[in-house]
Design a protein around this motif. Structure first.
Motif, short mmCIF file in Angstrom:
data_model
loop_
_atom_site.label_atom_id
_atom_site.label_comp_id
_atom_site.label_asym_id
_atom_site.label_seq_id
_atom_site.Cartn_x
_atom_site.Cartn_y
_atom_site.Cartn_z
N ALA A 37 1.96 -17.91 1.02
CA ALA A 37 1.32 -16.76 0.37
C ALA A 37 1.92 -15.48 0.90
CB ALA A 37 -0.19 -16.79 0.61
N ILE A 38 1.76 -14.42 0.11
CA ILE A 38 2.10 -13.07 0.56
C ILE A 38 0.87 -12.20 0.34
CG2 ILE A 38 4.58 -13.27 0.11
CD1 ILE A 38 4.10 -11.61 -2.47
N ASN A 39 0.77 -11.12 1.11
CA ASN A 39 -0.35 -10.20 0.92
C ASN A 39 0.16 -8.84 0.45
OD1 ASN A 39 -0.41 -8.02 3.16
ND2 ASN A 39 -0.06 -9.89 4.36
N TYR A 40 -0.77 -7.98 0.13
CA TYR A 40 -0.48 -6.65 -0.44
C TYR A 40 0.52 -5.84 0.37
CZ TYR A 40 -1.59 -1.88 -2.02
OH TYR A 40 -1.53 -0.59 -2.48
N LEU A 41 0.56 -6.06 1.68
CA LEU A 41 1.46 -5.29 2.54
C LEU A 41 2.79 -5.98 2.81
CD1 LEU A 41 -1.03 -3.95 5.26
CD2 LEU A 41 -0.17 -2.74 3.24
N SER A 42 2.96 -7.21 2.33
CA SER A 42 4.18 -7.96 2.61
C SER A 42 5.40 -7.30 1.96
CB SER A 42 4.06 -9.40 2.07
OG SER A 42 3.02 -10.10 2.69
N ASP A 43 6.55 -7.45 2.59
CA ASP A 43 7.79 -6.90 2.03
C ASP A 43 8.10 -7.49 0.67
OD1 ASP A 43 8.17 -5.34 4.27
OD2 ASP A 43 9.55 -6.74 5.24
N GLU A 44 7.70 -8.73 0.43
CA GLU A 44 8.02 -9.41 -0.83
C GLU A 44 7.12 -8.95 -1.99
OE1 GLU A 44 8.71 -12.30 2.62
OE2 GLU A 44 7.15 -10.89 1.99
N TYR A 45 6.08 -8.23 -1.67
CA TYR A 45 5.12 -7.78 -2.69
C TYR A 45 5.72 -6.60 -3.44
CZ TYR A 45 0.30 -7.00 -4.43
OH TYR A 45 -0.83 -6.88 -5.21
N PRO A 46 5.82 -6.67 -4.76
CA PRO A 46 6.50 -5.60 -5.51
C PRO A 46 5.69 -4.31 -5.55
CG PRO A 46 5.61 -7.26 -7.00
CD PRO A 46 5.40 -7.79 -5.62
N ASP A 47 6.39 -3.18 -5.38
CA ASP A 47 5.73 -1.88 -5.41
C ASP A 47 5.01 -1.65 -6.73
OD1 ASP A 47 6.62 -1.27 -2.86
OD2 ASP A 47 8.43 -0.24 -3.57
N ILE A 48 5.61 -2.11 -7.81
CA ILE A 48 5.05 -1.87 -9.14
C ILE A 48 3.67 -2.53 -9.29
CG2 ILE A 48 6.15 -3.89 -10.23
CD1 ILE A 48 6.68 -2.15 -12.67
N LEU A 49 3.46 -3.65 -8.58
CA LEU A 49 2.16 -4.34 -8.64
C LEU A 49 1.11 -3.62 -7.80
CD1 LEU A 49 0.60 -6.78 -9.72
CD2 LEU A 49 1.41 -8.10 -7.74
N ARG A 50 1.55 -2.94 -6.74
CA ARG A 50 0.60 -2.20 -5.91
C ARG A 50 -0.06 -1.05 -6.69
NH1 ARG A 50 4.87 -2.50 -1.63
NH2 ARG A 50 4.21 -4.13 -0.16
N GLU A 51 0.59 -0.62 -7.77
CA GLU A 51 0.11 0.55 -8.51
C GLU A 51 -1.08 0.25 -9.42
OE1 GLU A 51 3.50 1.68 -10.76
OE2 GLU A 51 4.72 2.20 -9.02
N ILE A 52 -1.33 -1.01 -9.74
CA ILE A 52 -2.33 -1.32 -10.76
C ILE A 52 -3.75 -1.23 -10.20
CG2 ILE A 52 -0.69 -2.85 -11.90
CD1 ILE A 52 -2.52 -5.23 -11.05
N TYR A 53 -4.72 -1.18 -11.09
CA TYR A 53 -6.12 -1.24 -10.68
C TYR A 53 -6.43 -2.64 -10.14
CZ TYR A 53 -11.17 -1.57 -10.93
OH TYR A 53 -12.49 -1.80 -10.61
#
Length: 274
Positions: A71-87
């Motif tokens: 798994a990856i979490n919101y702060l992981s390097d693999e987590y895409p920036d574009i996904l962090r932007e959503i509600y």
């Protein structure tokens, strides 16, 4: 706290089936200024839930084995920036396959489960045109989703399946072979932990991730009320480019796309323009 320790902590929380995505996002925020995450997170949960629920949670948390779970979490390097932007971005994503695909440029292809040959022809004309430019994203459902993933595999185009069930389950069951192929040659991700049973509301929740990871969203065929239109609406809210393939006025499966175009979606009439 090291990133893998945070991920492991969140997996153990999620495996209890008692914690919400919003609560996990709060724990991630706590982790950024905490010298003892377990202590601070448990204090937050006690205050939020009360002792009775927390005392049900704690033995489940302690008993969970996370050793074989990716798994990856919101702060992981693999987590895409574009996904962090959503509600309400997913706090934790379980995966199998090539996690690096999440950081590529993605184009979602979605549509009706009972789609016609028209969608099939459009998908097989579209996917070869985007080879080397985009990763194909869809939801591994019957119809358009499955055709999009299969066309990607057939043309050696990267693909990501975002599913509404846990990674150990196959839904629909006739896509089992396809899901196994994507495990091997692409990426399958889910918000839902091992052992989590499928619920109807998982699928509209899943749609926000499909829209969230994608720069562009294409709807091939859809009824006026459908999951595909939910994905399109989320994509528009998140300032993604939404394309709809026009259809004949009298066809029920074209009404959704034609309505989207009427409301401002881009009519997709030339696959070379993507």
């Amino acid at each position: 706290m090291k990133m893998n320790e945070l991920t492991n902590f969140l997996i153990k929380c999620r495996l209890t089936m008692m914690i919400s995505n919003q609560e996990m996002l709060k724990i991630i925020k706590i982790s950024q200024n905490s010298d003892n995450l377990e202590q601070d997170a448990f204090l937050f949960l006690k205050d939020k839930w009360g002792w009775e629920k927390f005392n049900q949670f704690l033995p489940l948390f302690r008993s969970n084995d996370t050793s074989k779970i990716l798994a990856i979490n919101y702060l992981s390097d693999e987590y895409p920036d574009i996904l962090r932007e959503i509600y309400n971005p997913p706090a934790l994503l379980f995966y199998r396959g090539n996690i690096k695909l999440l950081k590529t440029d993605c184009i979602a292809v979605v549509g009706a489960r009972e789609a016609t040959e028209y969608s099939y022809r459009c998908i097989n004309g579209l996917v070869p045109k985007i080879k080397g430019k985009y990763t194909v994203v869809s939801g591994l459902a019957k119809g358009v989703d499955g055709w999009a993933h299969q066309a990607a595999l057939n043309n050696y185009v990267d693909t990501i399946a975002i599913i509404g069930n846990c990674l150990d389950d196959y839904y629909p069951t006739h896509n089992k072979k396809l899901q196994d192929e994507i495990f091997k040659f692409g990426l399958v991700i889910s918000e839902y932990p091992p052992g989590c049973h499928i619920r109807r509301w998982h699928f509209p929740q899943r749609n926000r991730i499909i829209a969230g990871v994608s720069q562009k969203v294409i709807i091939t065929e859809a009824k006026e009320r459908s999951g595909s239109l939910i994905t399109a609406e989320i994509a528009l809210q998140e300032s993604r480019d939404v394309y709809a393939i026009p259809g004949r006025i009298g066809d029920s499966l074209s009404r959704g796309c034609n309505k989207l175009i009427e409301e401002g979606a881009i009519p997709l009439i030339n696959f070379n323009e993507l």
